[in-house]
Scaffold this motif. Structure first.
Motif, mmCIF file in Angstrom:
data_model
loop_
_atom_site.group_PDB
_atom_site.id
_atom_site.type_symbol
_atom_site.label_atom_id
_atom_site.label_comp_id
_atom_site.label_asym_id
_atom_site.label_seq_id
_atom_site.Cartn_x
_atom_site.Cartn_y
_atom_site.Cartn_z
ATOM 1 N N ILE A 38 0.853 -1.212 0.027
ATOM 2 C CA ILE A 38 -0.067 0.028 0.137
ATOM 3 C C ILE A 38 0.931 1.441 0.011
ATOM 4 O O ILE A 38 1.990 1.257 0.729
ATOM 5 N N ASP A 39 0.483 2.390 -0.782
ATOM 6 C CA ASP A 39 1.400 3.444 -0.929
ATOM 7 C C ASP A 39 2.981 3.165 -1.247
ATOM 8 O O ASP A 39 3.787 4.008 -0.827
ATOM 9 N N VAL A 40 3.120 2.298 -2.262
ATOM 10 C CA VAL A 40 4.410 1.998 -2.747
ATOM 11 C C VAL A 40 4.262 1.954 -4.311
ATOM 12 O O VAL A 40 3.103 2.160 -4.818
ATOM 13 N N SER A 41 5.444 1.968 -4.932
ATOM 14 C CA SER A 41 5.225 2.200 -6.450
ATOM 15 C C SER A 41 4.769 0.796 -6.951
ATOM 16 O O SER A 41 4.647 -0.081 -6.316
ATOM 17 N N GLU A 42 4.207 0.711 -8.081
ATOM 18 C CA GLU A 42 3.704 -0.535 -8.947
ATOM 19 C C GLU A 42 4.745 -1.430 -8.951
ATOM 20 O O GLU A 42 4.807 -2.746 -8.736
ATOM 21 N N GLU A 43 6.332 -0.927 -9.027
ATOM 22 C CA GLU A 43 7.258 -2.030 -9.156
ATOM 23 C C GLU A 43 7.306 -2.833 -7.729
ATOM 24 O O GLU A 43 7.548 -4.162 -7.312
ATOM 25 N N GLU A 44 7.398 -1.840 -6.455
ATOM 26 C CA GLU A 44 7.541 -2.569 -5.290
ATOM 27 C C GLU A 44 6.477 -3.413 -4.970
ATOM 28 O O GLU A 44 6.649 -4.532 -4.557
ATOM 29 N N ARG A 45 5.312 -2.905 -5.248
ATOM 30 C CA ARG A 45 3.995 -3.787 -5.013
ATOM 31 C C ARG A 45 3.998 -5.191 -5.763
ATOM 32 O O ARG A 45 3.919 -6.129 -4.928
ATOM 33 N N ALA A 46 4.432 -5.183 -6.805
ATOM 34 C CA ALA A 46 4.747 -6.394 -7.717
ATOM 35 C C ALA A 46 5.762 -7.274 -7.112
ATOM 36 O O ALA A 46 5.709 -8.555 -6.840
ATOM 37 N N ARG A 47 7.032 -6.738 -6.544
ATOM 38 C CA ARG A 47 8.033 -7.595 -6.007
ATOM 39 C C ARG A 47 7.559 -8.143 -4.881
ATOM 40 O O ARG A 47 7.593 -9.288 -4.495
ATOM 41 N N HIS A 48 7.006 -7.286 -3.967
ATOM 42 C CA HIS A 48 6.237 -7.900 -2.665
ATOM 43 C C HIS A 48 5.179 -9.116 -3.012
ATOM 44 O O HIS A 48 5.147 -10.122 -2.021
ATOM 45 N N PHE A 49 4.418 -8.822 -3.910
ATOM 46 C CA PHE A 49 3.362 -9.968 -4.339
ATOM 47 C C PHE A 49 4.046 -11.197 -4.657
ATOM 48 O O PHE A 49 4.053 -12.277 -4.413
ATOM 49 N N LYS A 50 5.284 -11.049 -5.661
ATOM 50 C CA LYS A 50 6.109 -11.983 -5.985
ATOM 51 C C LYS A 50 6.639 -12.910 -4.660
ATOM 52 O O LYS A 50 6.638 -14.027 -4.688
ATOM 53 N N CYS A 51 7.232 -12.004 -3.929
ATOM 54 C CA CYS A 51 7.862 -12.696 -2.571
ATOM 55 C C CYS A 51 7.154 -13.473 -1.777
ATOM 56 O O CYS A 51 7.171 -14.408 -1.347
ATOM 57 N N ALA A 52 5.810 -12.994 -1.678
ATOM 58 C CA ALA A 52 4.895 -13.450 -0.920
ATOM 59 C C ALA A 52 4.180 -14.982 -1.420
ATOM 60 O O ALA A 52 4.115 -15.787 -0.785
ATOM 61 N N LYS A 53 4.354 -14.902 -2.991
ATOM 62 C CA LYS A 53 3.955 -16.100 -3.534
ATOM 63 C C LYS A 53 4.969 -17.057 -3.386
ATOM 64 O O LYS A 53 4.875 -18.481 -3.125
ATOM 65 N N GLN A 54 6.224 -16.640 -3.452
ATOM 66 C CA GLN A 54 7.340 -17.350 -3.328
ATOM 67 C C GLN A 54 7.476 -18.031 -1.901
ATOM 68 O O GLN A 54 7.686 -19.167 -1.546
ATOM 69 N N LEU A 55 6.991 -17.140 -0.822
ATOM 70 C CA LEU A 55 6.982 -17.912 0.409
ATOM 71 C C LEU A 55 6.096 -18.719 0.541
ATOM 72 O O LEU A 55 6.458 -19.933 1.156
ATOM 73 N N SER A 56 4.839 -18.990 -0.103
ATOM 74 C CA SER A 56 4.057 -19.786 0.092
ATOM 75 C C SER A 56 4.277 -21.035 -0.617
ATOM 76 O O SER A 56 4.176 -22.193 -0.056
ATOM 77 N N LEU A 57 4.795 -21.035 -1.799
ATOM 78 C CA LEU A 57 5.347 -21.933 -2.590
ATOM 79 C C LEU A 57 6.640 -22.592 -2.021
ATOM 80 O O LEU A 57 6.671 -23.883 -1.828
#
Length: 524
Positions: A313-332
């Motif tokens: 929230i309130d970060v750049s689209e690039e940072e948002r996408a990076r955290h979403f990717k890292c969260a997916k990687q954590l679950s996998l």
């Protein structure tokens, strides 16, 4: 400019609150356009794959009649469509998954089917238009009023300007608020700001927010090998340990949220019947005729896949996408660790029979369509609910603060997961509470209202106002509020601040099956 569409109400976000709002407004005869970023409406119940978190009295009282109709619909769906055992079919309080987190654990696809059925009369009549895979990108305003919201389809092929007298922000992160220039807060307030005992002692931290989670579904087929490819970030997550956590994140070691004492989890029932696999189990094969399910199915929304290394929230689209990717990687990575390295009671390592059920969540990668976002932007409201209003520790009585402008009720512990500020759980007792209308009224903007967890609460009280039945009630109240305002030609803040309108609106809510006060209950 894209095509322009008009309605009485535009709802941006088709999650749990947005869907309830659409039902309410359409029931009042209003035309509604509802957009949703994913392919599934329903939010927590569907695209985020989170079985309902509910209070202990939910089967008897403590929710709106439409939410109860949803719950009844889930049970009826299984009775109509599945070969249940005689015992399961006769169980009035059928729990399809027998998960111990809730009295009703069910598959996301079931929730989707029931919600679509509830909306069907209004969609078929043309009163409700649902636009999935659309995301807000701009808001046009005039002073304190929103004129339109522009949305774009995720494939980029369609751009629509949606105009209406009223708008609801029912997005998971409160995405319409910054686009509209509406006043809002994020993150953790300080004690100096709110006086809350569990608020931060120092300065406020706007980027300190609760962890979010990419949930996923698995079943277990002993003797088979369903090991996924080694995730890209597996080495990092395999070795990651937060300073506030008692061991590596990918382990069977966690903490008791209320005391922060270390605890050892069991994957399957052993010495502790409350196993992780049984926690959010959504299909218990014992409820169904032999052969219907090869295995039980569970949803993984556990401490081990809470992601707290950054805000979206309130970060750049690039940072948002990076955290979403890292969260997916954590679950996998959690799944891969369980399949290959997790210690077993029999002395072996790994459960290769754990099978990722991508079909259960409707995605190619096997993870939920959208992460479970626990904390949103929150409007600066005419009234903000504080810890002092609802916590057992602060009240010292058997009742939470009574709000004369109540538009519903809820109950859940003040439950905050570890945060991006690298702080552990805050988990404290709360009292059955009311939802004040003032928490739905922005301090300035006239015709944009919150419809989910973006109401006037704090970082602390968000912890008990964010759950499924409460979000549904918030959205439903917002939908009825818009219908009432259009019918009586008044603004939302007038309804709250003029006694004759407040009383009339509350009578409407009661007629529509919304409980405004609790019977005598106990802390949770």
């Amino acid at each position: 400019m894209g095509k322009e569409l008009h309605a009485d109400l535009v709802i941006i976000g088709g999650g749990t609150g947005g869907t309830a709002a659409a039902l309410a407004a359409a029931k009042m005869g209003r035309t509604v356009i509802m957009t949703e970023e994913t392919s599934w409406i329903g939010g927590q119940l569907t695209s985020q794959a989170v079985p309902p978190d509910e209070h202990p009295w939910i089967e008897k009282f403590g929710c709106t009649s439409s939410y109860r109709r949803f719950r009844d619909g889930v049970r009826q769906y299984y009775r109509d469509c599945f070969p249940l055992t005689a015992e399961a079919r006769a169980n009035v309080y059928l729990n399809p998954g027998n998960g111990w987190v809730s009295r009703l654990c069910h598959e996301p696809r079931t929730a989707l089917a029931v919600l679509q059925q509830m909306l069907a009369p209004y969609i078929h009549s043309g009163r409700l238009t649902v636009l999935t895979r659309h995301r807000a990108e701009a808001v046009r305003t005039n002073g304190d009023d929103v004129l339109s919201v522009t949305v774009r389809s995720l494939d980029g092929q369609e751009r629509l300007e949606l105009a209406a007298p009223y708008f609801l922000d029912a997005t998971e992160c409160g995405d319409v608020l910054p686009l509209a220039g509406a006043e809002y807060v994020t993150g953790a307030e300080s004690q100096r700001q709110t006086g809350e005992p569990h608020a931060l002692e120092g300065a406020p931290q706007p980027m300190d927010m609760q962890a979010f989670t990419y949930c996923f579904a698995v079943d277990y087929l002993e003797g088979e090998d369903h090991t996924i490819a080694r995730p890209e970030q597996y080495s990092f997550w395999r070795n990651y340990k937060a300073d506030f956590w008692p061991g590596r994140l990918l382990s069977w070691t966690g903490v008791k949220p209320a005391t922060l004492e270390p605890i050892e989890y069991d994957l399957f029932p052993g010495k502790d019947w409350m196993s992780l696999f049984g926690y959010r189990r959504i299909a218990d094969k014992r409820n169904f005729a032999p052969g219907t399910y090869r295995s039980d199915i569970t949803l993984v929304n556990w401490p081990q896949n809470d992601y707290w290394l950054g805000s979206v929230i309130d970060v750049s689209e690039e940072e948002r996408a990076r955290h979403f990717k890292c969260a997916k990687q954590l679950s996998l990575s959690l799944l891969y660790w369980m399949q290959t390295e997790a210690p077993r009671p029999d002395g072996k390592q790994g459960y290769p029979g754990l099978r990722l059920r991508s079909d259960a969540v409707g995605t190619a990668d096997g993870l939920a369509m959208y992460p479970y976002i626990r904390e949103s932007r929150r409007i600066q409201a005419e009234f903000t609910v504080l810890e002092q209003h609802v916590s057992t520790e602060c009240r010292g009585t058997e009742e939470a603060e009574a709000f004369v402008d109540s538009v519903g009720i809820g109950c859940y512990r003040i439950d905050l997961h570890p945060s991006t500020g690298l702080r552990s759980y805050i988990d404290i007792s709360s009292l059955p509470f009311q939802i004040p209308l003032g928490s739905l009224i922005p301090v300035r903007v006239n015709n944009l209202l919150p419809a989910c967890k973006n109401i006037g609460v704090t970082h602390i009280t968000n912890g008990c106002y964010r759950l499924h039945p409460v979000e549904w009630n918030i959205g439903e109240a917002a939908g009825y509020l818009v219908g009432y305002c259009l019918q009586h030609r008044v603004q939302p803040r007038e309804v709250r601040n003029r006694q004759e309108h407040l009383a009339s609106f509350q009578r409407l809510l009661v007629r529509e099956g919304i409980e405004l006060a609790w019977p005598e209950t106990h802390p949770v």
